[in-house]
Design a protein around this motif. Structure first.
Motif, mmCIF file in Angstrom:
data_model
loop_
_atom_site.group_PDB
_atom_site.id
_atom_site.type_symbol
_atom_site.label_atom_id
_atom_site.label_comp_id
_atom_site.label_asym_id
_atom_site.label_seq_id
_atom_site.Cartn_x
_atom_site.Cartn_y
_atom_site.Cartn_z
ATOM 1 N N VAL A 144 -22.865 -29.232 -129.471
ATOM 2 C CA VAL A 144 -21.738 -28.452 -128.955
ATOM 3 C C VAL A 144 -21.340 -28.946 -127.566
ATOM 4 N N GLY A 145 -22.345 -29.242 -126.740
ATOM 5 C CA GLY A 145 -22.060 -29.741 -125.400
ATOM 6 C C GLY A 145 -21.331 -31.068 -125.416
ATOM 7 N N LEU A 146 -21.737 -31.963 -126.315
ATOM 8 C CA LEU A 146 -21.067 -33.254 -126.419
ATOM 9 C C LEU A 146 -19.635 -33.083 -126.915
ATOM 10 N N LEU A 147 -19.458 -32.193 -127.873
ATOM 11 C CA LEU A 147 -18.122 -31.967 -128.420
ATOM 12 C C LEU A 147 -17.197 -31.405 -127.345
ATOM 13 N N ALA A 148 -17.728 -30.511 -126.513
ATOM 14 C CA ALA A 148 -16.930 -29.955 -125.420
ATOM 15 C C ALA A 148 -16.630 -31.011 -124.362
ATOM 16 N N GLU A 149 -17.589 -31.877 -124.125
ATOM 17 C CA GLU A 149 -17.434 -32.910 -123.094
ATOM 18 C C GLU A 149 -16.365 -33.921 -123.465
ATOM 19 N N PHE A 150 -16.378 -34.383 -124.719
ATOM 20 C CA PHE A 150 -15.477 -35.464 -125.115
ATOM 21 C C PHE A 150 -14.150 -34.964 -125.674
ATOM 22 N N PRO A 166 -19.498 -23.514 -126.758
ATOM 23 C CA PRO A 166 -20.087 -23.193 -125.450
ATOM 24 C C PRO A 166 -19.935 -21.724 -125.074
ATOM 25 N N ARG A 167 -19.006 -21.019 -125.701
ATOM 26 C CA ARG A 167 -18.789 -19.602 -125.409
ATOM 27 C C ARG A 167 -19.695 -18.682 -126.217
ATOM 28 N N GLY A 168 -20.444 -19.264 -127.154
ATOM 29 C CA GLY A 168 -21.336 -18.462 -127.982
ATOM 30 C C GLY A 168 -20.993 -18.576 -129.455
ATOM 31 N N ARG A 169 -21.543 -17.642 -130.224
ATOM 32 C CA ARG A 169 -21.355 -17.653 -131.672
ATOM 33 C C ARG A 169 -20.260 -16.680 -132.081
ATOM 34 N N ARG A 170 -19.585 -17.007 -133.169
ATOM 35 C CA ARG A 170 -18.631 -16.076 -133.754
ATOM 36 C C ARG A 170 -18.546 -16.326 -135.247
ATOM 37 N N PRO A 222 -11.492 -26.655 -131.127
ATOM 38 C CA PRO A 222 -11.954 -28.046 -131.082
ATOM 39 C C PRO A 222 -13.410 -28.211 -130.651
ATOM 40 N N ASP A 223 -13.936 -27.258 -129.884
ATOM 41 C CA ASP A 223 -15.316 -27.392 -129.411
ATOM 42 C C ASP A 223 -16.295 -26.549 -130.214
ATOM 43 N N GLU A 224 -15.877 -26.099 -131.407
ATOM 44 C CA GLU A 224 -16.758 -25.282 -132.245
ATOM 45 C C GLU A 224 -17.381 -26.110 -133.358
ATOM 46 N N VAL A 225 -18.627 -25.751 -133.698
ATOM 47 C CA VAL A 225 -19.374 -26.404 -134.769
ATOM 48 C C VAL A 225 -19.668 -25.370 -135.851
#
Length: 295
Positions: free
Chosen positions: A18-24, A141-145, A163-166
């Motif tokens: 998740v961190g990598l997805l948010a970063e790039f 990065p904001r948590g689960r939903r 875009p930053d969700e897995v």
């Protein structure tokens, strides 16, 4: 052809991914089984500077009963889903559609989450998820939903995930009682995407009336579809009075975005869709009736 150059990342945890997805951001793409993504990259239909491989993350693996629902980790392979007895017992429609997914080599690498997140309108798992009112679990990065399947598919290859969700897992509700399930689809060759198809789940009450029905359609729009007109038409009806061909025709009601392409015209695909729905309906009803006799 070969894909364009990209940087390869293999995180150790879901949180790292998740961190990598948010970063790039938009320059990154998750790699699960790769059975859809890799061909698109190789044909230069898609390009990303970074690929984040989540195929080996333990947190995305597994199949668990959670109350009256079956949780399946997004990274669980299609072959595992198709062979797992617990899936057959709780969500038999998943078991029945799995052999229609490509070939066994693809199912050995492809994942349930990858298929659903890819959101192909002709995809079997996306259609089952929509039909059975599954729930998608996502992490950012904001948590689960959670996202209901009815709100998940936005368009061809598009979902409502940020875009930053897995996608981490999917919960499928179990149907109980006198229930039957079936899938029918038509493709020019085994392993090809279906020109049109249908999945049906039906439950009968003690008077052989239809108490519950869900009909999903694949290959008949930009996303998987629910045949709500047909579903509503059969609820409460004595199953002996329901004509399968009428169910098939009703299932085509309101479909205004059936694609025309090299596989056939919109009208041709609608005729196939109606036929596949009628066949799946008949098979699902027969299964529900046989189960009632055995009970």
């Amino acid at each position: 052809m070969k894909p364009a150059t990209f940087a390869y990342h293999r995180p150790d945890t879901i949180e790292d991914a998740v961190g990598l997805l948010a970063e790039f951001g938009d320059d990154a793409k998750l790699l699960a089984g790769g059975q859809s993504l890799v061909p698109m990259l190789s044909m230069r239909l898609a390009f990303f500077d970074h690929l984040i491989d989540i195929s080996r993350l333990d947190g995305l693996q597994g199949i668990e009963q959670r109350g009256d629902q079956l949780w399946i980790g997004a990274g669980t392979t299609e072959a595992t889903v198709g062979a797992e007895p617990q899936v057959r017992q709780m969500v038999p429609l998943l078991t029945e559609v799995t052999p229609y997914i490509g070939h066994f080599q693809i199912r050995n690498r492809g994942t349930l989450g990858g298929s659903i997140a890819h959101a192909d309108a002709a995809g079997e798992y996306p259609t089952v998820a929509l039909t059975l009112d599954a729930t998608m679990e996502v992490l950012s990065p904001r948590g689960r939903r959670e996202i209901a399947a009815s709100d998940f598919f936005a368009g061809l290859w598009e979902t409502t995930m940020d875009p930053d969700e897995v996608l981490t897992g999917v919960r499928f509700p179990q149907w109980s009682g006198r229930s039957g399930f079936a899938v029918h689809e038509f493709a020019r060759r085994h392993g090809d995407y279906a020109i049109a198809g249908a999945v049906v789940a039906v439950t009968l009450d003690d008077q052989d009336r239809v108490s519950r029905c869900a009909i999903g359609l694949l290959g008949l729009g930009a996303t998987p579809k629910r045949a709500t007109v047909a579903e509503q038409a059969v609820i409460g009806q004595p199953v002996s009075e329901v004509v399968a061909e009428d169910v098939g025709q009703a299932a085509m009601s309101g479909l205004d975005d059936i694609p025309t392409n090299l596989q056939g015209s919109a009208s041709y695909r609608a005729r196939i869709g109606a036929t596949m729905t009628a066949r799946a309906w008949t098979e699902a009803v027969n299964e529900a009736m046989v189960g009632a006799v055995h009970a």
